[in-house]
Design a protein around this motif. Sequence first.
Motif, PDB file in Angstrom:
ATOM      1  N   SER A 127       7.123  10.992   1.257  1.00 34.91           N
ATOM      2  CA  SER A 127       5.883  11.259   1.988  1.00 34.91           C
ATOM      3  C   SER A 127       4.748  10.456   1.346  1.00 34.91           C
ATOM      4  CB  SER A 127       5.553  12.747   1.975  1.00 34.91           C
ATOM      5  OG  SER A 127       5.025  13.123   0.730  1.00 34.91           O
ATOM      6  N   PRO A 128       3.735  10.099   2.139  1.00 34.30           N
ATOM      7  CA  PRO A 128       2.587   9.390   1.564  1.00 34.30           C
ATOM      8  C   PRO A 128       1.923  10.177   0.430  1.00 34.30           C
ATOM      9  CG  PRO A 128       2.532   9.237   3.945  1.00 34.30           C
ATOM     10  CD  PRO A 128       3.638  10.201   3.588  1.00 34.30           C
ATOM     11  N   LYS A 129       1.900  11.486   0.543  1.00 37.14           N
ATOM     12  CA  LYS A 129       1.298  12.312  -0.513  1.00 37.14           C
ATOM     13  C   LYS A 129       2.096  12.191  -1.813  1.00 37.14           C
ATOM     14  CE  LYS A 129      -0.355  16.840  -1.744  1.00 37.14           C
ATOM     15  NZ  LYS A 129      -0.477  18.229  -1.439  1.00 37.14           N
ATOM     16  N   THR A 130       3.405  12.156  -1.725  1.00 35.68           N
ATOM     17  CA  THR A 130       4.244  12.002  -2.913  1.00 35.68           C
ATOM     18  C   THR A 130       3.965  10.662  -3.587  1.00 35.68           C
ATOM     19  OG1 THR A 130       5.973  13.416  -1.999  1.00 35.68           O
ATOM     20  CG2 THR A 130       6.639  11.886  -3.741  1.00 35.68           C
ATOM     21  N   VAL A 131       3.870   9.622  -2.787  1.00 35.89           N
ATOM     22  CA  VAL A 131       3.566   8.297  -3.344  1.00 35.89           C
ATOM     23  C   VAL A 131       2.198   8.315  -4.015  1.00 35.89           C
ATOM     24  CG1 VAL A 131       3.148   5.869  -2.790  1.00 35.89           C
ATOM     25  CG2 VAL A 131       5.055   7.085  -1.715  1.00 35.89           C
TER      26      VAL A 131
ATOM     27  N   ASP B 124       0.845  -1.190   0.000  1.00 34.66           N
ATOM     28  CA  ASP B 124       0.000   0.000   0.000  1.00 34.66           C
ATOM     29  C   ASP B 124       0.887   1.250   0.000  1.00 34.66           C
ATOM     30  OD1 ASP B 124       0.939   0.224   2.619  1.00 34.66           O
ATOM     31  OD2 ASP B 124      -0.999  -0.135   3.547  1.00 34.66           O
ATOM     32  N   ASN B 125       0.256   2.404  -0.163  1.00 32.16           N
ATOM     33  CA  ASN B 125       1.018   3.652  -0.266  1.00 32.16           C
ATOM     34  C   ASN B 125       1.862   3.921   0.974  1.00 32.16           C
ATOM     35  OD1 ASN B 125      -0.111   3.991  -2.745  1.00 32.16           O
ATOM     36  ND2 ASN B 125      -1.351   5.759  -2.215  1.00 32.16           N
ATOM     37  N   ALA B 126       1.331   3.610   2.157  1.00 26.86           N
ATOM     38  CA  ALA B 126       2.079   3.851   3.398  1.00 26.86           C
ATOM     39  C   ALA B 126       3.362   3.018   3.426  1.00 26.86           C
ATOM     40  CB  ALA B 126       1.210   3.546   4.610  1.00 26.86           C
ATOM     41  N   ALA B 127       3.273   1.755   3.032  1.00 26.23           N
ATOM     42  CA  ALA B 127       4.451   0.889   3.019  1.00 26.23           C
ATOM     43  C   ALA B 127       5.465   1.366   1.982  1.00 26.23           C
ATOM     44  CB  ALA B 127       4.043  -0.550   2.731  1.00 26.23           C
TER      45      ALA B 127
END
Length: 58
Positions: free
Chosen positions: A21-25, A10-13
């Motif tokens: 950052s999660p937003k960048t992903v 997932d994006n967090a991982a």
Amino acid sequence: MLDLVAAGHDNAAISRRLHLSPKTVRNHVANVLTKVEVPDRSALIVRARAEGLGGGTV
């Protein structure tokens, strides 16, 4: 990044693994969806796996 998405992360991982950052992903994944012309993350995973990505474990 696409390989990690295809592997089921997932994006967090992904953000932790790549030190982003999660937003960048989230933005990168959205851009890939547009460029590959698929409607959602599931379709992106199917397409990436068909191309040989995502062979690692989650």
